[in-house]
Design a protein around this motif. Sequence first.
Motif, mmCIF file in Angstrom:
data_model
loop_
_atom_site.group_PDB
_atom_site.id
_atom_site.type_symbol
_atom_site.label_atom_id
_atom_site.label_comp_id
_atom_site.label_asym_id
_atom_site.label_seq_id
_atom_site.Cartn_x
_atom_site.Cartn_y
_atom_site.Cartn_z
ATOM 1 N N LYS A 156 0.169 -1.662 0.261
ATOM 2 C CA LYS A 156 0.218 0.205 -0.250
ATOM 3 C C LYS A 156 1.204 1.706 -0.146
ATOM 4 O O LYS A 156 0.344 1.885 -0.914
ATOM 5 C CB LYS A 156 -0.906 -0.468 1.443
ATOM 6 N N LYS A 157 1.520 1.266 0.666
ATOM 7 C CA LYS A 157 3.170 2.235 0.645
ATOM 8 C C LYS A 157 3.644 2.997 -0.929
ATOM 9 O O LYS A 157 3.600 3.773 -1.591
ATOM 10 C CB LYS A 157 4.023 2.212 1.961
ATOM 11 N N TYR A 158 4.185 2.069 -1.049
ATOM 12 C CA TYR A 158 4.732 1.689 -2.450
ATOM 13 C C TYR A 158 3.214 2.488 -3.828
ATOM 14 O O TYR A 158 3.929 3.302 -4.028
ATOM 15 C CB TYR A 158 4.564 0.224 -3.097
ATOM 16 N N LYS A 159 2.576 1.800 -3.764
ATOM 17 C CA LYS A 159 1.284 1.968 -4.122
ATOM 18 C C LYS A 159 0.677 3.988 -3.698
ATOM 19 O O LYS A 159 0.621 4.709 -5.070
ATOM 20 C CB LYS A 159 -0.364 1.000 -4.339
ATOM 21 N N CYS A 160 0.882 4.170 -2.678
ATOM 22 C CA CYS A 160 0.517 5.558 -2.710
ATOM 23 C C CYS A 160 1.537 6.246 -3.284
ATOM 24 O O CYS A 160 1.319 7.903 -3.375
ATOM 25 C CB CYS A 160 0.204 5.510 -1.260
ATOM 26 N N LYS A 161 2.918 5.896 -2.962
ATOM 27 C CA LYS A 161 3.895 6.580 -3.221
ATOM 28 C C LYS A 161 4.039 6.669 -4.596
ATOM 29 O O LYS A 161 4.264 8.200 -5.159
ATOM 30 C CB LYS A 161 5.364 6.181 -3.029
ATOM 31 N N LYS A 162 3.774 6.150 -5.551
ATOM 32 C CA LYS A 162 3.744 6.200 -6.590
ATOM 33 C C LYS A 162 2.656 7.238 -7.384
ATOM 34 O O LYS A 162 2.752 7.702 -7.816
ATOM 35 C CB LYS A 162 3.147 4.466 -7.565
#
Length: 179
Positions: A156-162
């Motif tokens: 989720k952090k990865y997707k949010c950062k993207k």
Amino acid sequence: MKDSEILEKIAKGDETALDYLYKKYYRMMTNLVLKNNGTEEEAKDVYQEALLAFWQKAISGKLVLTSKISTFLYSICLNQWRKELDRKSRLSNEEVDSEEFQGHDQNERYKIVMQCISELGDTCKRILTYYYFDGLNMTDIAEKLNFANTDTAKTKKYKCKKKLDSLIKARYTTTDFFD
């Protein structure tokens, strides 16, 4: 589990198969980055990105394995790490006047980032704030947000950062950050 079974389970949305892959190949994939001048955190990020790419391709039905899953993941990790090293090299070769990062300009950049974060959903806003501003680790974030596990929080952090990166890039130019 055989590769064909893993692929079949992932294609059906079975996250336990993804967890199995994560644990099974974690050391192999992270060692690739660690042995090539990377940190443990960078290694985890690269492996997480590789698994996400694998998962997306598998659930789309467009993945046809012509090698072992480990070989496929290794090649994704290798390519991503090469891109990251290239990006780092380009950044280190650019001269940036350190005074530009002081005072008013830094406050403006902070405001831009915070404005964009506030436009993301509540979950993304909380994850990014906890991680980047409060300094919480992924385990603590998973617990605070009642996620199933740390891997879910990382994804989720990865997707949010993207999403945040895309939002900032759509609205601002590099010169807004590096005059």
